[in-house]
Each structure stands twice: as structure tokens, then as C-alpha cells.
Design a protein around this motif. Sequence first.
Motif, mmCIF file in Angstrom:
data_model
loop_
_atom_site.group_PDB
_atom_site.id
_atom_site.type_symbol
_atom_site.label_atom_id
_atom_site.label_comp_id
_atom_site.label_asym_id
_atom_site.label_seq_id
_atom_site.Cartn_x
_atom_site.Cartn_y
_atom_site.Cartn_z
ATOM 1 N N LEU A 15 0.839 -1.194 0.000
ATOM 2 C CA LEU A 15 0.000 0.000 0.000
ATOM 3 C C LEU A 15 0.873 1.243 0.000
ATOM 4 O O LEU A 15 1.919 1.285 0.647
ATOM 5 N N THR A 16 0.418 2.270 -0.704
ATOM 6 C CA THR A 16 1.031 3.591 -0.674
ATOM 7 C C THR A 16 -0.032 4.591 -0.252
ATOM 8 O O THR A 16 -1.163 4.540 -0.736
ATOM 9 N N LEU A 17 0.328 5.500 0.666
ATOM 10 C CA LEU A 17 -0.599 6.517 1.172
ATOM 11 C C LEU A 17 0.034 7.884 0.955
ATOM 12 O O LEU A 17 0.685 8.427 1.846
ATOM 13 N N ASN A 18 -0.137 8.445 -0.236
ATOM 14 C CA ASN A 18 0.559 9.684 -0.580
ATOM 15 C C ASN A 18 -0.339 10.908 -0.666
ATOM 16 O O ASN A 18 0.097 12.013 -0.358
ATOM 17 N N SER A 19 -1.572 10.745 -1.125
ATOM 18 C CA SER A 19 -2.455 11.894 -1.293
ATOM 19 C C SER A 19 -3.884 11.403 -1.429
ATOM 20 O O SER A 19 -4.143 10.190 -1.480
ATOM 21 N N ILE A 20 -4.812 12.332 -1.528
ATOM 22 C CA ILE A 20 -6.226 11.969 -1.585
ATOM 23 C C ILE A 20 -6.562 11.161 -2.833
ATOM 24 O O ILE A 20 -7.520 10.381 -2.829
ATOM 25 N N ASP A 21 -5.787 11.318 -3.906
ATOM 26 C CA ASP A 21 -6.062 10.541 -5.116
ATOM 27 C C ASP A 21 -4.936 9.562 -5.446
ATOM 28 O O ASP A 21 -4.870 9.035 -6.557
ATOM 29 N N ASP A 22 -4.062 9.306 -4.477
ATOM 30 C CA ASP A 22 -2.978 8.339 -4.667
ATOM 31 C C ASP A 22 -2.785 7.559 -3.370
ATOM 32 O O ASP A 22 -1.910 7.858 -2.562
ATOM 33 N N PHE A 23 -3.659 6.576 -3.175
ATOM 34 C CA PHE A 23 -3.551 5.719 -2.000
ATOM 35 C C PHE A 23 -4.107 4.340 -2.331
ATOM 36 O O PHE A 23 -4.741 4.134 -3.373
#
Length: 314
Positions: A24-32
Motif C-alpha cells: 500500500l502507498t498513502l501519498n495523497s487523496i487521489d494516490d492511496f
Amino acid sequence: MGVTNPPAPTLGTRINQTSMARLLTLNSIDDFCLFAPPVLANISDTETEEVAWCTKPRNNARVIPDGTITGVSFLKTSFYVQIMGTGNFTLLNVVAGDEGGELDPHGATGAGNPVGGNVTTNIVDNVDEPIAEWMLFMSNTVFCIRACTNANATYDAAHMCWHELDVMGCEFVMPGTYNPPGIFETCDADVAYPPGWYPSVDNSGSTSFSTFAQYFTGVYTGSNGKETGYTVGDLVTPTAPASIPSSSNCVTTSSIANGIPLASLGVTASMSKSATASGASAQPTRTSSNAAYNLVPQCFGFMIVSIVSLGLLY
């Protein structure tokens, strides 16, 4: 990284709706990304087996179909990044009506739920960093995930991402501003107390904490083969967390859609058990430079369909 995962978080990997990757990547509201079952199942029955589903093609993971997520709050704090949202997660193989379960890097055996699951974020310094402590609650309609990025002498990462309150739910374990569907926002937020911690201040002004332990009963078998019952936790369950942190500096966006028309490309959002068993490749393959959508061949019955060059730029 777990054995199913790429060596590093990577944006722009091929769309593969049969992937077993667990990064999982949690980078931004449209990139998770979120963890959800590889086939139709209850979360509690597949905690060790969940796979990664991402809002963008990345990490060799499955792509979350547009329309699945109906609202998101992306919260940035000095101790963690937290994402809460609503949606129709039957599109991610969660059984309708499933109240869900809790996933974390520990699990019953210490190998993690799911086994080999990893989480990264670039929220601290714009560099993708692996996160040792995280927790995710997932049901058929709601999710919340927290990745703990900082610690001090009072609040360590393990307690800020405490994973032993799995029946208490999102709003207790990860308090914050839970918006109704239709709102997509990124906010700064105050830091919550660690889950289950309650502060009190004495006459001298010193702060101490009491803690809540989830009530649980069970049976263990001793070396003599005899079963013995046991009880742990508190008999009284609190009705709310110590406080609900405020959000500020919120920025809204109209949508987090990725614009990938999975259905029109001949790719189902998720593959059935029979289709998965028939041997669709989960390995990245090369594609031409003018490929419209970077797809791993998908399996439908006994026919392999590969859409690699539609003459459009993506």
C-alpha cells in the motif's frame, strides 16, 4: 518488502486485476491504496490473504474501479497520516453486509494481516518511506487507515497505531472528521491520543493516562492437554475516544476518479475464483510505447485477452 510485492513503491505499473501484490502507498487523496480480499469474501475470513487495491496504477496492484469510493478525508498530522472514506467495497470483493475487520503488520502469528503486507508514504519529506506501524479497518461501506510516521517519549508509533481494539471501529480507534459521502477533502489535523488512552490532570498540573483494553474471553490448551478458559480486558467499554481532533486548512476536490474504463477495456473489476484459478499472469510484461492502457493479460474462462495497443495515449 513482502515476497508478493515490488522492491519499491512504483507509480505507473501495469493494470492487473488478478495481482496478489500487498504493498500500500498513502501519498495523497487521489494516490492511496487499501487492502481487500483477492476473491469475494468476508474480511475476517481472509485477513492473512488480502491484496492491494490502489486509486492509480501502481505497485503492481489491482486498480480501484471508478465509482467505488464515494467520499474521502485525507488527514495530515505531525504523528501520522490518516485516510477515512466511504464507498461500495463489494467492488473490491468485500461481501455485502460485511461489518469488516482490522488489518495490521502484526497479526496472530507476527507475520502480518495480510502476510507480507507493507505500507509506504511520502507525506513526511516527499520521499517514499516504509512504515513499521499502521492499521486499517475495512468493511463493505467504510474504511479508515492510519500510518504512524513519528514518535516521541510520550507517544511511540506502536501505541499511536495500537492494533488491539479491533471491534471498536473507525471512529473510536481513528477519530477525526468523518464526512458523509460526496465530500473529498485534504486537511491538516490535530493529533489524537493513542487509541484507548484517556488523560487526566492532577492538582499539580501533571498529566497521566488511563488505558482501555478490549474485553475478550477464550480458551487455551495447556501442555497437559487440558483446556482452560481465560478473560482479559476491561468489563466496562467506553462509548467514545478521549477527544475528536479538529481539522484545518481543508482543501476539497470534486472527485478522485482515475478515468480508467476497466469495463470497456474488457477487464472486470475483480476476477472470480474460477477465472483466477485458470492461470492469469501476475507478472509485468512489456508493452508498446503507444499503449492506451498498460494491462497484464486477463483470463476469462479459457480465453486470454490482452489489450496492449489501442492507439491512444494514457
